[in-house]
Each structure stands twice: as C-alpha cells, then as structure tokens.
Design a protein around this motif. Structure first.
Motif, PDB file in Angstrom:
ATOM      1  N   ILE C 111       0.937   3.209  -0.613  1.00  9.91           N
ATOM      2  CA  ILE C 111       0.562   3.309   0.796  1.00  9.91           C
ATOM      3  C   ILE C 111       1.252   4.496   1.447  1.00  9.91           C
ATOM      4  O   ILE C 111       0.646   5.251   2.215  1.00  9.91           O
ATOM      5  N   SER C 114      -0.683   7.560   0.175  1.00 11.74           N
ATOM      6  CA  SER C 114      -2.080   7.691   0.595  1.00 11.74           C
ATOM      7  C   SER C 114      -2.260   7.766   2.092  1.00 11.74           C
ATOM      8  O   SER C 114      -3.070   8.548   2.586  1.00 11.74           O
ATOM      9  N   TYR C 115      -1.563   6.884   2.808  1.00 15.74           N
ATOM     10  CA  TYR C 115      -1.873   6.752   4.223  1.00 15.74           C
ATOM     11  C   TYR C 115      -0.908   7.451   5.141  1.00 15.74           C
ATOM     12  O   TYR C 115      -1.238   7.778   6.253  1.00 15.74           O
ATOM     13  N   ILE C 116       0.320   7.648   4.705  1.00 14.94           N
ATOM     14  CA  ILE C 116       1.275   8.269   5.606  1.00 14.94           C
ATOM     15  C   ILE C 116       1.392   9.760   5.284  1.00 14.94           C
ATOM     16  O   ILE C 116       1.038  10.608   6.114  1.00 14.94           O
TER      17      ILE C 116
END
Lengths: 281, 224, 250
Positions: C111, C114-116
């Motif tokens: 996460i 990918s997202y931060i």
C-alpha cells in the motif's frame, strides 16, 4: 399547501413511473445517437490492438450478477477483440458469486469466434483470497490454479505454454465492481510483478480510479455502460451497451429535469415565505 | 494458559506481520518460496472464513422457524433455497452422465445447479440492485436542493457530468463532454488522490497498530 | 425451445417482477423473492467454496500429488471453526491472529508503494520537470490532462483537500484558505460521483428491462406480459383482502 409544496410531496410512485417510462420507451423505440469515444477507453483498446498474435491476455471478471448489465458488455467486447487479435486468453474471477457468469461469458465469446478451450483460451474459475490469490499467481500460476474450471491440469494446457507467473502475462484487464478488482490487481499484482494493467468498472467506483489512471498505474479505464458502448463502437461490433445508450440518455435528462424542478419549487417556497415574513404550515 | 489465550495470538500477529512486511524487501529465493507457500495457505484459510460468515444466518432463521415467529414461513423459504441449491450442486446429472460437483455446465449441457444460478440467482440479484435506480431518482427529487453555495456547486457539477456522459447530453450541450472530461481527469482525480493518500496512511497506521498489539478487536471469540 | 430454457425464462421473469412489486408497496411476493435470493446466494457460495477449497485446493493436491504440507492450512482453518464451541472458542484466535498478521504484513509495504509513494510521485513529477526545464514550454491546454496548467490545478487540489481533512490543526488563516479551496474541489468531485452513481444505477435498470423485453417475445410464450398481469392481479387481490380485514371494513 401551495402548489410548490404539494409538488415537492408528490407520491414517489409517480416518480418511479416517470423513470420506468423513460427507460422502457427508448429500449422499444431506439434512436441511435452517435457515441464519442473517450481517451480512457481508447487506452485499453489501443493497447490490445498493439499486442502481437499469441500474446497472453488475462481477463479477470471481478463482479457478481448485480453488476452484470454494466460489466458483461465490457467483457464481451474485450473478449471479441482479444479473440479477433488471436491472443491467448485466460479468464478468471475474484468474486465467488460471479463464477458462473464469467464462465458463460468466456464460453459464449469463444464459441462465437471459433476458439478452442485449452488451446486458444482457458477459464480458471475462482479461488479464494483476492490479495493472497494474486500474489500466489505472481509467484507460481500453477500453485494458485492446479486445474482449470473443467478440472483439466493447467500444466498440460497448450494455451499456458511458457507461462509460469504473472510476469509472463502481457496484459491484465480487471473488470471490477468493488475493491476486490482493479485496486487489488495493482497493489498485490502489478506493483511487484510489473505486468501492464487496464481496467473496466461500474459507474459507482469509476471516479475513484482516476488517480490510478492519471499516474499511469492503469493504462486505460472503461467506465460503466457508456464505456462498454464506446468499446463496442471502437471494435465495430455494436451490442447491448450501444442499445442501452438511448435509454441512458432519456433517464439522465429525466433526473436532471427532476432535480431542476425540485430546486424551482424549493425556491418558490422560500420566496413566498420570505414575502409573507412567516413560515407557512 | 493465560499465555496461550492472550499472548500467543498477539505474538503470532507480531511475528507474521513483521516477517511478511520485511519479505517484500528481501528478493532471496528462499524468501520468495516462503511467500508462495504461505499465501497459498492464506487462500485456503480465507475459504474457511467465507463459510463462517454464513453460519450466523443459519442460526437466526432456525430460531425463527423453531419459535414460529411472525414471518417464519419466509425463513423456511430461505432454508429451502440454501438446501435446494446445495443439493443441486452435489447431485448427479443424468443428461451429462456425471456428478455435477458445483459446475454450472458440463460439456455445454446446463446442469440443475447452472439453471438455479442463471434463472434464479442472476435475475434476483440483478433486480435487487436495479430497483435502486428508482430510489435514487426519488431521493434526488426530494432532497437534492441547492441550500448553499457549496451545494449549488455540487449540483452544477452533477448536472454537467450527467449531461456529458450520455449522447443526448453531448448533443444538447456540446461543451458538457469536454468539461466532464476535465472535471474527471483533473478536479476529481485531485480530490480522489488526496482521499486515497489519506485513507492509505490510515490503513497503514491501523495495520501497524494491529501488528504491535495495540489494536485487538479482530481477535474476538472466547473469554479473555 | 428446450423445456428448461422456457421454464427458466418464466421463473426469471416472475422473480424479477416480484422484486419490482416493492416499488408499489412491501408485499408477500417481494418477501418471497428476497428470502429466496438470500438462500440461493448462500447455497451457491457454500457449494463453490467446498468444491474449490476442500476438493481442488486441499484433497486433490494432498491425495493425488502427496502435498502433505497442506495439513497446516487445513489445521488452521479447522481452528477457526472452534469459534462455535464456547469451551475451546479461544483457539480460533490463533487462526485469526495468523490471517490478520500475514494480511497486514503483506499489505503495508504494498500500500505504501502503490498508493502513497506512487501517487505523491505522480503529483510532484510534472512540476519537477517544470522547475528544471520549463519556462517557454509551459503547456496550458485544459483539455489535455497532462498539461502543465492541469498539473498545477491537480497539485492545488490534492494539497487543499489534504489540508481540509487535517482536523488536528485549527482551520484559521492560510490553513483556512487552503481548507475552503479543498471544500470547493470536494463539492465538484462529489457532484461528479453523484452523476456517475446515477449513470450506474440507471444502467442496472436498463439491463433488467432489456431482459424483460426479450422474455416478452412469442418464443418465450410472452412470459413478461402474462406474469405482469398475474402479479398485478395478485397485488390488487391482496390489497383488497388487507382492506377488508382492517377495522371498519373496506
């Protein structure tokens, strides 16, 4: 009660009737307005178009029957395109209740295009775990799916020759109705195994996927029934999605009219209260 | 005994969490092998967890039938649905000449299980969600009022997007298509990105709290 | 037309119409369809999970390929079922601890990456290129999401919304300006989300209606029309019966 107040408290079944009629009539008497294609949908189409024959295309139909009207046309259009390009197609799903639907879609598309199970395509079915499933596929595809949906050992299938893990897949498209879909495929899949990823999704989750589209984490996004209609237009095979666009137009205009009317009546009530200086009723 | 009941689960969470968080940064073949094995185990265990979710349903409706509470006939229908589907799933198909084993079609022949899926489950689930269309229209009519400047902005954006996403809308208001694209790709993307970053930071923080034993709600089951 | 297909069309149409009757009022037909839906979904899930997990992922590899290491996940899965026996319910905690521990451990770095990291990188990268070699090449085409102007708007949007959600500091002064800008961006994004949700819901309805129209065909014995008549008649009859049973009569 004033006219405006009566209109605002109208029996909601009348509104249901309006929506019902706006949906039914265009389906019975279609007009066929032109559909403009968006860059997001073109992204998926052009990438598949660029894949050489024999490339491996994995379509993960991550939805259940609730989202069938939006995502099944997308699946059909993508499969037709992939089979036309003679790609090796792997079908699967992350949603247990969508297994039967996904199996049906793949078999029907394959039959239509004259493709052979095991040689041109394979349907792996469902396996539990979402994130853990994708990681297992990324580590060793045959450990995640020792057999396909028809209980044929996957190691012996011609269509999977030379494929050991997700790294060997050329393009993955996830058709998602929720979090167990495109987001999971990126976080647990593309992040480590670096395959190209595209997406299709329902209208509800589409706006939330634009950050991934902008950053290039997914190379295209087919949003809702409109996206499916655009894809059908691109491949030149109009289907259920294009047929539904007129009804979509009518219902959208109906909702906009309802919202505008609601605000007009609300404004009328507010101005009449303002004039009288006292709240009414 | 207290150790087994209270500390052992927390220890397992801690060790498992740290090992697999670290595994991401260790590309050594042994570490990759461990990842493959354990994620396979996790898959199998998730399957067991799925079944757990449905058993509470059994209990609630069994009680209703036993006590003959109002509406117990519907609970009976629910039970027949469950048992009938399971029976069809494990029956013998005479037309296909083999056991169904949870397959919807065998060599192109639709089984009873497949029939239940396509002609009962798909229409039922599809329609359950389709009636929401009516409710969203009714709700929009009753409550979508521009009570403030921000609400008016929301309304205008919604109308532009609804126009821009249908062929009729693009015909009536040609600029709506381009404006919709801009709203989605720039404004909406910015907001969703911020929300995504925020939620992800929260999720990572929660996961760390779980690994370090500060958050224990997930354990449940049995006396402490 | 094969009998099962014809019967299937009638059953599917009937169940669809039963659920639609909810729009008129809550009634026994809807309740019947609703309970049947839950029952069939649960039954389907149980069959699929049994076939996939027990047969294909556990039994066959263990017996046909001798992969006895699978006894470990089988054991942990069985531990989870201990939840139903109050005396040994605490054993299920071990299973949950394992799942949650491994799940969290797998999720955290992925996460973050990918997202931060990736999302922040993509917000800042266009501006980094602008700062280093920009100037006369500043693109301001609003319709091109990758243009420099849009990259600036995107940055302002991301930062202002993040400021809005930062409730631990007081929204005064420059923070207030940022937060108010954030609210404007949020309202537009929510408007777009509402528009898309309407689109999605309408599409679902269009799908059901398309099926109903197909089943109104003579090939299917005009299932939709006959069942519509039958459903409406049932609703009227049950409505009349309910009125008769009310105090004061109908």
């Amino acid at each position: 009660m004033t006219f405006a107040e009566r209109m605002l408290h109208i029996d909601r079944r009348i509104i249901f009737l309006v929506i019902g009629v706006c949906t039914l009539l265009p389906l019975l008497y279609p007009v066929g307005l032109a559909i403009k294609v968006s860059p997001e949908v073109r992204g998926v189409h052009d990438y598949i178009e660029s894949l050489p024959e024999g490339s491996v295309f994995l379509l993960s139909m991550d939805f259940d029957p609730a989202s069938k009207p939006e995502l099944q046309p997308q699946a059909v259009a993508l499969l037709r395109h992939a089979f036309k390009k003679n790609l090796r197609v792997i079908g699967m799903t992350l949603w247990v209740t969508g297994t039967g639907l996904a199996d049906l879609v793949v078999s029907q598309a394959a039959q239509e295009m004259g493709k052979v199970n095991g040689k041109d395509y394979v349907f792996l079915g469902w396996s539990p775990g979402v994130g853990s499933l994708i990681i297992t596929m990324g580590q060793d595809l045959y450990k995640a799916f020792p057999s396909d949906y028809n209980n044929q050992p996957t190691r012996e299938l011609a269509v999977l020759k030379g494929i050991q893990t997700l790294r060997d897949v050329n393009y993955v498209v996830s058709l998602a109705a929720g979090t167990a879909g495109i987001e999971s495929w990126y976080v647990y899949g593309k992040d480590k195994y670096k395959f190209e990823l595209g997406g299709g999704c329902t209208g509800v989750i589409a706006p939330g996927l634009y950050p991934l589209l902008r950053s290039g984490q997914i190379n295209g996004l087919i949003g809702g029934l409109r996206g499916a209609a655009e894809y059908e237009t691109l491949i030149g095979q109009k289907g259920r999605a294009v047929a539904g666009m007129d009804a979509q137009s009518a219902t959208h205009v109906a909702i906009i009219m309802l919202v505008i009317l609601c605000n007009v009546f609300y404004l009328l009530i507010r101005t009449s209260r303002g004039q009288s200086g006292q709240p009414r009723g | 005994m207290i150790f087994l009941r209270r500390q052992l689960p927390l220890l397992i969470t801690f060790v498992a969490g740290v090992v697999f968080a670290a595994q991401y940064y260790v590309p050594h073949p042994t570490s990759e092998l461990m990842l493959t094995e354990v994620t396979k185990w996790l898959q199998i265990i998730s399957g067991f967890a799925l079944v757990l979710g449905v058993t509470s349903l059994f209990q609630i409706h069994a009680v209703k039938i036993r006590r003959k509470e109002p509406g117990w006939a519907y609970s009976l229908i629910l039970y027949s649905g469950i048992l009938g589907t399971i029976a069809a799933g494990f029956s013998y198909s005479f037309t296909a000449g083999q056991w169904v084993n949870g397959k919807e079609t065998i060599n192109g022949i639709v089984t009873a299980f497949g029939w239940i899926y396509s002609d009962m489950m798909v229409p039922l689930q599809g329609t359950m969600f389709a009636i929401l269309a009516f409710f969203i229209a009714s709700a929009a009519y009753r409550s979508f009022r521009a009570r403030s400047r921000e609400a008016a902005l929301l309304l205008i954006a919604a109308i532009i997007v609804m126009m821009g996403r249908v062929p009729l809308g693009e015909m009536l208001l040609p600029v709506s298509g381009d404006v919709t694209q801009w709203i989605l790709n720039v404004l909406n993307a910015a907001v969703r990105r911020a929300i995504l970053i925020g939620i992800s930071l929260g999720a990572v923080a929660l996961s760390l709290k779980i690994i370090f034993g500060m958050e224990r709600a997930y354990l449940g089951g049995g006396k402490d | 037309m094969p009998f099962e297909t014809l019967l299937g069309a009638w059953v599917a149409t009937g169940l669809t119409l039963f659920i639609f009757t909810f729009l008129y009022q809550d009634n026994p037909l809807f309740k019947l369809a609703e309970h049947l839906y839950v029952g069939v979904s649960v039954g389907y899930t149980i069959v699929k999970v049994y076939d996939t997990v027990i047969v294909r992922l556990l039994y066959e590899p263990m017996v046909n390929q001798g992969d006895w290491s699978l006894l470990v996940p089988l054991g942990i899965g069985m531990l989870m079922l201990a939840r139903y026996f109050p005396k040994i319910a605490w054993l299920s905690r071990i299973a949950f601890a394992f799942i949650v521990g491994v799940g969290s451990g797998l999720a955290i770095p992925r996460i973050i990456s990918s997202y931060i990291l990736k999302q922040v990188e993509d917000t800042v990268r266009p501006l980094a290129s602008l700062a280093s070699g920009g100037g006369p090449t500043f693109t301001y085409n609003l319709l091109d999401p990758a243009s420099n102007l849009n990259a600036l708007v995107l940055l302002i949007g991301v930062v202002s919304v993040l400021f809005y959600f930062f409730f631990s500091i007081e929204h005064t002064g420059p923070v207030r300006v940022a937060a108010r800008t954030g609210i404007l961006f949020l309202m537009i994004a929510f408007g777009a989300a509402f528009g898309y949700t309407v689109m999605a819901r309408m599409s679902l309805l269009i799908g059901r209606f398309t099926d109903l129209i197909e089943f109104a065909d003579p090939r299917y014995g005009r299932a939709t029309l006959w069942l519509l008549l039958a459903t409406v008649a049932t609703l009227i009859a049950s409505g009349a019966r309910r009125r008769d049973h009310l105090p004061g009569g109908g």
